[in-house]
Design a protein around this motif. Structure first.
Motif, PDB file in Angstrom:
ATOM      1  N   ARG A   1       0.844  -1.203   0.000  1.00  0.00           N
ATOM      2  CA  ARG A   1       0.000   0.000   0.000  1.00  0.00           C
ATOM      3  C   ARG A   1       0.881   1.257   0.000  1.00  0.00           C
ATOM      4  O   ARG A   1       0.651   2.199  -0.763  1.00  0.00           O
ATOM      5  CB  ARG A   1      -0.934  -0.006   1.206  1.00  0.00           C
ATOM      6  CG  ARG A   1      -1.839   1.232   1.288  1.00  0.00           C
ATOM      7  CD  ARG A   1      -2.714   1.224   2.543  1.00  0.00           C
ATOM      8  NE  ARG A   1      -1.956   1.150   3.783  1.00  0.00           N
ATOM      9  CZ  ARG A   1      -1.336   2.184   4.366  1.00  0.00           C
ATOM     10  NH1 ARG A   1      -1.371   3.377   3.798  1.00  0.00           N
ATOM     11  NH2 ARG A   1      -0.674   2.035   5.494  1.00  0.00           N
TER      12      ARG A   1
ATOM     13  N   GLU B   1      -9.703   5.182  -5.573  1.00  0.00           N
ATOM     14  CA  GLU B   1     -10.890   4.427  -5.988  1.00  0.00           C
ATOM     15  C   GLU B   1     -10.640   2.929  -6.091  1.00  0.00           C
ATOM     16  O   GLU B   1     -11.525   2.181  -6.494  1.00  0.00           O
ATOM     17  CB  GLU B   1     -11.385   4.972  -7.329  1.00  0.00           C
ATOM     18  CG  GLU B   1     -11.871   6.407  -7.240  1.00  0.00           C
ATOM     19  CD  GLU B   1     -12.040   7.078  -8.585  1.00  0.00           C
ATOM     20  OE1 GLU B   1     -11.838   6.417  -9.638  1.00  0.00           O
ATOM     21  OE2 GLU B   1     -12.364   8.283  -8.601  1.00  0.00           O
ATOM     22  N   GLY B   2      -9.427   2.494  -5.759  1.00  0.00           N
ATOM     23  CA  GLY B   2      -9.120   1.068  -5.792  1.00  0.00           C
ATOM     24  C   GLY B   2      -8.946   0.504  -7.192  1.00  0.00           C
ATOM     25  O   GLY B   2      -9.088  -0.701  -7.403  1.00  0.00           O
ATOM     26  N   ARG B   3      -8.597   1.355  -8.149  1.00  0.00           N
ATOM     27  CA  ARG B   3      -8.394   0.889  -9.521  1.00  0.00           C
ATOM     28  C   ARG B   3      -6.947   0.517  -9.808  1.00  0.00           C
ATOM     29  O   ARG B   3      -6.594   0.190 -10.929  1.00  0.00           O
ATOM     30  CB  ARG B   3      -8.865   1.957 -10.510  1.00  0.00           C
ATOM     31  CG  ARG B   3     -10.375   2.178 -10.458  1.00  0.00           C
ATOM     32  CD  ARG B   3     -10.870   3.141 -11.514  1.00  0.00           C
ATOM     33  NE  ARG B   3     -10.559   4.526 -11.148  1.00  0.00           N
ATOM     34  CZ  ARG B   3      -9.838   5.359 -11.899  1.00  0.00           C
ATOM     35  NH1 ARG B   3      -9.341   4.976 -13.047  1.00  0.00           N
ATOM     36  NH2 ARG B   3      -9.623   6.613 -11.489  1.00  0.00           N
TER      37      ARG B   3
ATOM     38  N   ALA C   1      -3.868  -2.041  -8.492  1.00  0.00           N
ATOM     39  CA  ALA C   1      -3.535  -3.208  -7.677  1.00  0.00           C
ATOM     40  C   ALA C   1      -2.030  -3.356  -7.636  1.00  0.00           C
ATOM     41  O   ALA C   1      -1.313  -2.908  -8.538  1.00  0.00           O
ATOM     42  CB  ALA C   1      -4.167  -4.466  -8.270  1.00  0.00           C
TER      43      ALA C   1
END
Length: 172
Positions: free
Chosen positions: A4, A19-21, A23
């Protein structure tokens, strides 16, 4: 938390990360990350897809990608007469690459030359690449060491993501 924080270091405060797009996975070294990227491309892109590496590039890029089963081609990068970026040659080669090809870009501190596009040239490259369907692969090995400022060294990567490019990043 390591992954992270590494993603935050590379991408900064961007919408795609929030937005978690985006990885991420932790690998064994930058070389290991490049090998996994090569294997990913070889497995999921059509057989015969070429990867374009700058001329010159880090000595390990070519064998890593060949061992993953990819054909390695070169794009113009260094004008050896002036030891500056051959920007026109670079643009010409990316515009002439076959559809779906992979372009390996050094995010900063180009290895082995140390010659990086200027922020304006990165913007022009991003604009030119938006007109293609090339796969973009960034190798970011020296963020913070090129200029001494990690934020400044992330300008290419961050601007490409902000411009809507989908990229694969190897970070070490």
């Amino acid at each position: 938390d390591y992954t992270r924080l590494a993603l935050q270091f590379a991408y900064g405060d961007c919408a795609a990360l929030k937005e978690g797009r985006i990885a991420g996975v932790q690998t064994l070294s930058g070389t290991g990350a490049c090998r996994i990227a090569g294997e990913f491309y070889a497995r999921f892109l059509p057989k015969g897809t070429a990867i374009y590496a700058s001329d010159p590039t880090w000595g390990n890029h070519i064998p890593i990608m060949q061992l993953a089963g990819l054909e390695v081609k070169r794009y113009k990068y260094l004008d050896r007469a002036t030891n500056t970026l051959d920007f026109d040659g670079f643009i010409s080669d990316l515009e002439g690459a076959p559809s779906g090809s992979i372009f390996l870009l050094h995010a900063c501190a180009h290895n082995p030359t140390g010659v990086d596009p200027s922020p304006d040239q990165w913007r022009d490259l991003s604009s030119a690449l938006k007109k293609t369907d090339l796969q973009l692969f960034f190798d970011c090995a020296y963020q913070g060491f090129a200029s001494g400022d990690a934020e400044a060294d992330a300008v290419a990567l961050r601007s490409f993501v902000e411009d809507g490019h989908e990229i694969l990043l190897c970070q070490s």
